[in-house]
Enzyme design. Sequence first.
Site, PDB file in Angstrom:
ATOM      1  CB  CYS A  80      18.003   5.619  45.780  1.00 23.83           C
ATOM      2  SG  CYS A  80      17.012   7.098  46.096  1.00 23.83           S
ATOM      3  CB  CYS A  84      10.723   4.820  48.681  1.00 23.09           C
ATOM      4  SG  CYS A  84      11.080   6.521  48.188  1.00 23.09           S
ATOM      5  CB  CYS A  87      12.008   1.765  46.333  1.00 25.36           C
ATOM      6  SG  CYS A  87      13.049   1.924  44.874  1.00 25.36           S
ATOM      7  CB  CYS A 124       9.630   6.383  30.675  1.00 24.32           C
ATOM      8  SG  CYS A 124       7.986   6.727  30.014  1.00 24.32           S
ATOM      9  CB  CYS A 157       8.538  10.274  30.211  1.00 23.02           C
ATOM     10  SG  CYS A 157       8.028  10.420  31.950  1.00 23.02           S
ATOM     11  CB  CYS A 217       3.893  11.431  34.262  1.00 23.74           C
ATOM     12  SG  CYS A 217       3.576   9.671  34.545  1.00 23.74           S
ATOM     13  NE  ARG A 289       1.872   6.948  31.735  1.00 24.75           N
ATOM     14  CZ  ARG A 289       1.766   7.284  30.458  1.00 24.75           C
ATOM     15  NH1 ARG A 289       1.882   6.374  29.526  1.00 24.75           N
ATOM     16  NH2 ARG A 289       1.523   8.539  30.112  1.00 24.75           N
TER      17      ARG A 289
END
Length: 382
Positions: A80, A84, A87, A124, A157, A217, A289
Amino acid sequence: MFRAGPSVRLSAQFRRALATHAAPPAAPSTRHSWTKQEIQQIYDSPLLDLVFRAASVHRQYHDPTKIQLCTLMNIKTGGCSEDCSYCSQSSRYATPTKASRLVDIEPVLEAARKAKENGSTRFCMGAAWRDLSGRKRGFERILTMVREIRSMGMEVCTTLGMLSPEQARQLKEAGLTAYNHNLDTSREYYPEVITTRSYDDRLDTISAVRDAGISVCSGGILGLGESDKDRVGLIWEVANMPEHPESFPVNALVPIKGTPLENNEPVPYQTILRTISTARIVLPATIIRLAAGRQTLDETQQAMCFMAGANAVFTGEQMLTTPCSPWDEDKAMMGRWGLEGMRSFEQPGVARKEGARLEARSEAQGVAPGEVSSNLATAPSA
Protein backbone atom coordinates in the site's frame (compact mmCIF):
# COMPACT_ATOMS: atom_id res chain seq x y z
CA MET A 1 -31.97 -23.72 -0.07
CA PHE A 2 -35.16 -21.75 0.55
CA ARG A 3 -38.43 -23.66 0.27
CA ALA A 4 -40.02 -23.53 -3.15
CA GLY A 5 -43.50 -22.12 -3.35
CA PRO A 6 -45.70 -19.54 -5.01
CA SER A 7 -44.78 -15.92 -4.80
CA VAL A 8 -46.48 -14.24 -1.90
CA ARG A 9 -47.27 -10.63 -1.15
CA LEU A 10 -45.63 -9.65 2.10
CA SER A 11 -47.93 -8.22 4.70
CA ALA A 12 -47.55 -4.76 6.14
CA GLN A 13 -46.73 -6.48 9.40
CA PHE A 14 -43.74 -8.24 7.82
CA ARG A 15 -42.51 -5.06 6.18
CA ARG A 16 -42.47 -3.45 9.60
CA ALA A 17 -40.64 -6.48 10.97
CA LEU A 18 -37.81 -5.97 8.49
CA ALA A 19 -37.14 -2.60 10.07
CA THR A 20 -37.61 -3.63 13.67
CA HIS A 21 -36.67 -7.32 13.87
CA ALA A 22 -35.29 -8.22 17.31
CA ALA A 23 -35.21 -4.59 18.46
CA PRO A 24 -36.55 -3.79 21.92
CA PRO A 25 -39.83 -1.86 21.62
CA ALA A 26 -40.10 1.90 21.80
CA ALA A 27 -36.39 2.72 21.95
CA PRO A 28 -35.80 6.49 22.04
CA SER A 29 -34.53 8.21 18.91
CA THR A 30 -30.80 8.80 18.46
CA ARG A 31 -29.26 12.22 18.93
CA HIS A 32 -26.94 14.00 16.47
CA SER A 33 -26.16 17.21 18.36
CA TRP A 34 -23.64 16.09 20.98
CA THR A 35 -20.96 18.58 22.06
CA LYS A 36 -17.43 17.52 22.82
CA GLN A 37 -17.85 18.80 26.36
CA GLU A 38 -20.88 16.57 26.93
CA ILE A 39 -19.08 13.50 25.60
CA GLN A 40 -15.97 14.31 27.65
CA GLN A 41 -18.09 14.49 30.81
CA ILE A 42 -19.50 11.05 30.03
CA TYR A 43 -16.05 9.64 29.31
CA ASP A 44 -14.60 11.06 32.55
CA SER A 45 -17.36 9.79 34.84
CA PRO A 46 -16.50 7.12 37.46
CA LEU A 47 -15.80 3.92 35.55
CA LEU A 48 -18.37 1.64 37.20
CA ASP A 49 -21.05 4.33 36.93
CA LEU A 50 -20.12 4.72 33.27
CA VAL A 51 -20.38 0.98 32.60
CA PHE A 52 -23.73 0.80 34.41
CA ARG A 53 -25.15 3.69 32.38
CA ALA A 54 -23.85 2.19 29.13
CA ALA A 55 -25.32 -1.22 30.01
CA SER A 56 -28.69 0.42 30.67
CA VAL A 57 -28.66 2.22 27.32
CA HIS A 58 -27.55 -0.98 25.59
CA ARG A 59 -30.61 -2.82 26.89
CA GLN A 60 -32.93 -0.11 25.59
CA TYR A 61 -31.72 -0.56 22.02
CA HIS A 62 -30.34 -4.09 21.74
CA ASP A 63 -30.85 -7.65 22.90
CA PRO A 64 -27.96 -7.96 25.40
CA THR A 65 -27.67 -11.71 24.77
CA LYS A 66 -26.77 -11.26 21.09
CA ILE A 67 -23.24 -10.90 19.68
CA GLN A 68 -22.55 -10.59 15.96
CA LEU A 69 -19.80 -12.96 14.78
CA CYS A 70 -17.80 -11.54 11.87
CA THR A 71 -14.90 -13.02 9.94
CA LEU A 72 -12.29 -10.91 8.14
CA MET A 73 -10.13 -11.99 5.21
CA ASN A 74 -7.21 -10.12 3.69
CA ILE A 75 -7.80 -10.50 -0.04
CA LYS A 76 -4.89 -8.29 -1.14
CA THR A 77 -1.94 -7.99 1.24
CA GLY A 78 0.75 -5.30 1.49
CA GLY A 79 2.22 -2.90 -1.05
CA CYS A 80 0.00 0.00 0.00
CA SER A 81 1.25 3.50 -0.87
CA GLU A 82 -0.24 5.10 2.26
CA ASP A 83 1.90 5.96 5.31
CA CYS A 84 -0.49 4.90 8.12
CA SER A 85 2.02 4.64 10.96
CA TYR A 86 0.33 1.63 12.59
CA CYS A 87 0.08 -0.52 9.46
CA SER A 88 2.48 -3.25 8.40
CA GLN A 89 0.96 -3.24 4.89
CA SER A 90 2.49 0.13 3.98
CA SER A 91 5.20 -0.14 1.32
CA ARG A 92 7.09 2.60 3.18
CA TYR A 93 8.04 0.36 6.12
CA ALA A 94 10.22 -2.75 6.41
CA THR A 95 7.84 -5.18 8.08
CA PRO A 96 7.25 -8.95 8.00
CA THR A 97 4.19 -8.40 5.78
CA LYS A 98 4.94 -9.14 2.13
CA ALA A 99 2.97 -7.75 -0.79
CA SER A 100 0.74 -10.12 -2.75
CA ARG A 101 -1.75 -9.95 -5.60
CA LEU A 102 -5.51 -9.91 -5.25
CA VAL A 103 -6.72 -13.37 -4.27
CA ASP A 104 -8.72 -15.43 -6.79
CA ILE A 105 -12.48 -15.74 -6.33
CA GLU A 106 -12.82 -19.39 -5.28
CA PRO A 107 -10.47 -19.29 -2.22
CA VAL A 108 -12.45 -16.32 -0.93
CA LEU A 109 -15.76 -18.12 -1.40
CA GLU A 110 -14.37 -21.18 0.35
CA ALA A 111 -13.27 -19.02 3.29
CA ALA A 112 -16.76 -17.49 3.44
CA ARG A 113 -18.38 -20.93 3.45
CA LYS A 114 -16.11 -22.02 6.28
CA ALA A 115 -16.92 -18.86 8.24
CA LYS A 116 -20.64 -19.46 7.80
CA GLU A 117 -20.32 -23.11 8.89
CA ASN A 118 -18.63 -21.87 12.06
CA GLY A 119 -21.39 -19.39 12.90
CA SER A 120 -20.18 -16.11 11.37
CA THR A 121 -22.97 -14.12 9.74
CA ARG A 122 -20.87 -11.28 8.30
CA PHE A 123 -17.88 -11.83 6.01
CA CYS A 124 -15.49 -8.91 5.57
CA MET A 125 -12.84 -8.53 2.86
CA GLY A 126 -9.92 -6.12 3.06
CA ALA A 127 -7.56 -5.00 0.30
CA ALA A 128 -4.44 -2.92 1.01
CA TRP A 129 -5.11 -0.15 -1.49
CA ARG A 130 -5.26 3.63 -1.28
CA ASP A 131 -8.17 3.62 -3.74
CA LEU A 132 -9.50 1.73 -6.76
CA SER A 133 -7.95 3.91 -9.46
CA GLY A 134 -6.62 1.77 -12.31
CA ARG A 135 -8.01 -1.43 -10.75
CA LYS A 136 -10.98 -2.09 -13.02
CA ARG A 137 -10.37 -5.84 -13.37
CA GLY A 138 -9.66 -6.24 -9.68
CA PHE A 139 -12.80 -4.31 -8.79
CA GLU A 140 -14.88 -6.53 -11.09
CA ARG A 141 -13.47 -9.57 -9.32
CA ILE A 142 -14.43 -8.10 -5.95
CA LEU A 143 -17.94 -7.34 -7.19
CA THR A 144 -18.26 -11.02 -8.12
CA MET A 145 -17.06 -12.01 -4.65
CA VAL A 146 -19.69 -9.74 -3.10
CA ARG A 147 -22.48 -11.22 -5.24
CA GLU A 148 -21.49 -14.81 -4.50
CA ILE A 149 -21.08 -14.34 -0.74
CA ARG A 150 -24.35 -12.44 -0.54
CA SER A 151 -26.05 -15.38 -2.27
CA MET A 152 -24.96 -17.52 0.71
CA GLY A 153 -27.25 -15.47 2.94
CA MET A 154 -24.37 -13.69 4.69
CA GLU A 155 -23.86 -10.00 5.27
CA VAL A 156 -20.90 -8.78 3.20
CA CYS A 157 -18.47 -5.99 4.12
CA THR A 158 -15.41 -4.68 2.29
CA THR A 159 -12.63 -2.20 3.00
CA LEU A 160 -10.86 -1.16 -0.19
CA GLY A 161 -9.61 2.36 0.52
CA MET A 162 -11.23 5.49 -0.86
CA LEU A 163 -14.35 5.15 -3.02
CA SER A 164 -16.05 7.36 -5.56
CA PRO A 165 -19.85 7.66 -5.51
CA GLU A 166 -20.05 5.48 -8.65
CA GLN A 167 -17.90 2.74 -7.11
CA ALA A 168 -20.09 2.80 -4.01
CA ARG A 169 -23.17 2.48 -6.21
CA GLN A 170 -21.72 -0.58 -7.96
CA LEU A 171 -20.91 -2.23 -4.65
CA LYS A 172 -24.45 -1.62 -3.44
CA GLU A 173 -25.87 -3.06 -6.64
CA ALA A 174 -23.71 -6.17 -6.18
CA GLY A 175 -25.22 -6.69 -2.74
CA LEU A 176 -22.70 -5.14 -0.36
CA THR A 177 -24.10 -4.77 3.15
CA ALA A 178 -21.47 -2.55 4.78
CA TYR A 179 -18.27 -0.68 3.98
CA ASN A 180 -15.52 -0.20 6.54
CA HIS A 181 -13.63 3.10 6.48
CA ASN A 182 -12.24 4.01 9.89
CA LEU A 183 -11.52 7.58 10.91
CA ASP A 184 -8.84 6.12 13.25
CA THR A 185 -8.71 9.05 15.71
CA SER A 186 -9.74 12.67 16.18
CA ARG A 187 -9.36 15.22 13.41
CA GLU A 188 -6.78 17.05 15.53
CA TYR A 189 -4.50 14.04 16.14
CA TYR A 190 -4.95 12.45 12.72
CA PRO A 191 -1.95 14.21 11.03
CA GLU A 192 0.33 12.60 13.63
CA VAL A 193 -0.71 9.19 12.33
CA ILE A 194 -1.30 9.60 8.57
CA THR A 195 -0.21 12.25 6.05
CA THR A 196 -1.04 10.67 2.67
CA ARG A 197 -4.83 10.85 3.07
CA SER A 198 -6.73 13.68 4.71
CA TYR A 199 -9.48 13.40 7.30
CA ASP A 200 -11.87 14.95 4.81
CA ASP A 201 -10.88 12.31 2.23
CA ARG A 202 -12.13 9.70 4.70
CA LEU A 203 -15.33 11.61 5.38
CA ASP A 204 -15.97 11.95 1.63
CA THR A 205 -15.77 8.16 1.21
CA ILE A 206 -18.12 7.66 4.15
CA SER A 207 -20.57 10.09 2.56
CA ALA A 208 -20.39 8.24 -0.77
CA VAL A 209 -21.07 4.94 0.99
CA ARG A 210 -23.97 6.33 3.01
CA ASP A 211 -25.51 8.03 -0.05
CA ALA A 212 -25.37 4.72 -1.95
CA GLY A 213 -27.49 3.08 0.75
CA ILE A 214 -24.66 0.95 2.15
CA SER A 215 -24.28 0.64 5.92
CA VAL A 216 -21.24 2.52 7.25
CA CYS A 217 -18.70 0.78 9.50
CA SER A 218 -16.35 3.43 10.93
CA GLY A 219 -14.44 3.58 14.19
CA GLY A 220 -10.91 3.99 15.43
CA ILE A 221 -7.72 2.64 16.92
CA LEU A 222 -6.69 3.10 20.54
CA GLY A 223 -3.02 3.25 21.48
CA LEU A 224 -1.72 5.46 18.66
CA GLY A 225 -0.34 7.92 21.20
CA GLU A 226 -3.59 9.86 21.35
CA SER A 227 -5.09 11.44 24.45
CA ASP A 228 -8.48 10.96 26.07
CA LYS A 229 -9.50 14.18 24.35
CA ASP A 230 -8.76 12.55 20.98
CA ARG A 231 -10.85 9.49 21.82
CA VAL A 232 -13.71 11.81 22.68
CA GLY A 233 -13.08 13.72 19.43
CA LEU A 234 -13.41 10.52 17.41
CA ILE A 235 -16.73 9.62 19.02
CA TRP A 236 -17.95 13.20 18.58
CA GLU A 237 -17.10 13.09 14.87
CA VAL A 238 -19.22 10.01 14.13
CA ALA A 239 -21.98 11.01 16.57
CA ASN A 240 -22.66 14.17 14.59
CA MET A 241 -22.83 12.52 11.18
CA PRO A 242 -26.22 12.80 9.42
CA GLU A 243 -26.68 9.11 10.22
CA HIS A 244 -24.81 7.26 12.96
CA PRO A 245 -22.59 4.49 11.55
CA GLU A 246 -24.14 1.04 11.53
CA SER A 247 -21.08 -0.20 13.38
CA PHE A 248 -18.24 1.39 15.33
CA PRO A 249 -15.12 -0.81 15.55
CA VAL A 250 -12.94 -0.32 18.62
CA ASN A 251 -9.42 -1.50 17.81
CA ALA A 252 -6.53 -1.70 20.27
CA LEU A 253 -3.20 -1.15 18.54
CA VAL A 254 -1.19 -4.32 17.96
CA PRO A 255 2.33 -2.90 17.53
CA ILE A 256 4.11 -4.51 14.57
CA LYS A 257 7.88 -4.53 14.14
CA GLY A 258 9.05 -2.14 11.45
CA THR A 259 6.18 0.34 11.76
CA PRO A 260 6.71 3.77 13.38
CA LEU A 261 4.50 2.70 16.30
CA GLU A 262 6.26 -0.62 16.97
CA ASN A 263 7.34 0.50 20.47
CA ASN A 264 4.03 1.98 21.62
CA GLU A 265 2.86 0.80 25.02
CA PRO A 266 -0.27 -1.38 25.14
CA VAL A 267 -3.44 0.64 25.64
CA PRO A 268 -4.73 0.22 29.22
CA TYR A 269 -7.82 -1.96 29.55
CA GLN A 270 -9.77 0.76 31.33
CA THR A 271 -9.26 2.99 28.27
CA ILE A 272 -10.83 0.35 26.04
CA LEU A 273 -13.73 -0.06 28.47
CA ARG A 274 -14.27 3.71 28.78
CA THR A 275 -14.27 4.11 25.02
CA ILE A 276 -16.78 1.29 24.47
CA SER A 277 -19.04 2.58 27.26
CA THR A 278 -18.98 6.16 26.01
CA ALA A 279 -19.61 5.09 22.42
CA ARG A 280 -22.56 2.98 23.53
CA ILE A 281 -24.19 5.95 25.30
CA VAL A 282 -23.57 8.41 22.47
CA LEU A 283 -24.24 5.94 19.62
CA PRO A 284 -27.02 3.90 21.22
CA ALA A 285 -28.33 2.07 18.13
CA THR A 286 -24.90 1.36 16.62
CA ILE A 287 -23.16 -2.02 16.76
CA ILE A 288 -19.99 -1.61 18.84
CA ARG A 289 -17.42 -3.96 17.36
CA LEU A 290 -14.63 -5.28 19.60
CA ALA A 291 -11.99 -5.65 16.91
CA ALA A 292 -8.16 -5.85 16.69
CA GLY A 293 -6.35 -6.49 19.96
CA ARG A 294 -9.22 -8.46 21.50
CA GLN A 295 -6.97 -11.51 21.93
CA THR A 296 -4.99 -9.53 24.55
CA LEU A 297 -8.08 -9.36 26.80
CA ASP A 298 -8.91 -12.21 29.15
CA GLU A 299 -12.43 -13.64 29.23
CA THR A 300 -13.68 -11.55 32.16
CA GLN A 301 -12.37 -8.36 30.52
CA GLN A 302 -14.23 -9.23 27.33
CA ALA A 303 -17.39 -10.00 29.32
CA MET A 304 -17.24 -6.54 30.90
CA CYS A 305 -16.97 -5.04 27.40
CA PHE A 306 -20.08 -6.98 26.37
CA MET A 307 -21.84 -5.77 29.49
CA ALA A 308 -20.95 -2.18 28.55
CA GLY A 309 -22.40 -2.51 25.07
CA ALA A 310 -19.92 -4.23 22.74
CA ASN A 311 -22.03 -6.57 20.63
CA ALA A 312 -19.87 -7.76 17.75
CA VAL A 313 -16.48 -9.46 17.44
CA PHE A 314 -14.15 -10.65 14.74
CA THR A 315 -13.63 -14.38 15.02
CA GLY A 316 -11.80 -16.97 12.96
CA GLU A 317 -8.25 -17.60 11.88
CA GLN A 318 -6.80 -14.09 11.59
CA MET A 319 -7.50 -10.38 11.24
CA LEU A 320 -5.79 -8.57 8.33
CA THR A 321 -2.25 -8.94 9.67
CA THR A 322 -2.77 -9.59 13.40
CA PRO A 323 -4.03 -12.54 15.49
CA CYS A 324 -7.70 -13.35 15.97
CA SER A 325 -9.56 -15.51 18.48
CA PRO A 326 -10.70 -18.81 16.86
CA TRP A 327 -14.35 -19.76 16.41
CA ASP A 328 -14.38 -22.64 18.89
CA GLU A 329 -12.91 -20.53 21.70
CA ASP A 330 -15.34 -17.70 21.05
CA LYS A 331 -18.41 -19.93 20.89
CA ALA A 332 -17.38 -21.68 24.11
CA MET A 333 -16.85 -18.33 25.83
CA MET A 334 -20.23 -17.06 24.66
CA GLY A 335 -21.88 -20.22 25.96
CA ARG A 336 -20.37 -19.68 29.40
CA TRP A 337 -21.73 -16.13 29.54
CA GLY A 338 -25.20 -16.88 28.15
CA LEU A 339 -24.56 -15.16 24.82
CA GLU A 340 -25.56 -16.28 21.34
CA GLY A 341 -24.78 -15.28 17.78
CA MET A 342 -26.76 -12.62 15.97
CA ARG A 343 -28.47 -13.66 12.74
CA SER A 344 -27.70 -12.09 9.39
CA PHE A 345 -29.59 -8.82 8.82
CA GLU A 346 -30.90 -8.90 12.38
CA GLN A 347 -29.72 -5.42 13.26
CA PRO A 348 -32.60 -2.98 12.60
CA GLY A 349 -30.42 -0.43 10.80
CA VAL A 350 -29.12 -3.05 8.38
CA ALA A 351 -32.60 -4.52 7.87
CA ARG A 352 -33.96 -1.10 6.90
CA LYS A 353 -31.32 -0.61 4.21
CA GLU A 354 -31.71 -4.17 2.97
CA GLY A 355 -35.50 -4.19 3.13
CA ALA A 356 -36.28 -4.04 -0.60
CA ARG A 357 -33.71 -6.71 -1.45
CA LEU A 358 -34.88 -9.01 1.35
CA GLU A 359 -38.51 -8.57 0.33
CA ALA A 360 -37.74 -9.31 -3.33
CA ARG A 361 -35.84 -12.46 -2.48
CA SER A 362 -38.49 -13.69 -0.07
CA GLU A 363 -41.25 -13.12 -2.63
CA ALA A 364 -39.27 -15.00 -5.28
CA GLN A 365 -38.65 -17.92 -2.92
CA GLY A 366 -42.06 -18.04 -1.27
CA VAL A 367 -40.79 -17.45 2.27
CA ALA A 368 -43.48 -16.92 4.87
CA PRO A 369 -43.72 -13.57 6.69
CA GLY A 370 -41.25 -13.21 9.53
CA GLU A 371 -38.84 -15.92 8.33
CA VAL A 372 -36.47 -13.94 6.11
CA SER A 373 -33.76 -13.01 8.62
CA SER A 374 -33.63 -16.51 10.09
CA ASN A 375 -33.48 -18.26 6.74
CA LEU A 376 -30.91 -15.91 5.25
CA ALA A 377 -28.62 -16.64 8.14
CA THR A 378 -28.79 -20.40 7.68
CA ALA A 379 -29.46 -20.99 4.00
CA PRO A 380 -26.71 -22.90 2.13
CA SER A 381 -25.05 -21.26 -0.84
CA ALA A 382 -26.86 -21.28 -4.11
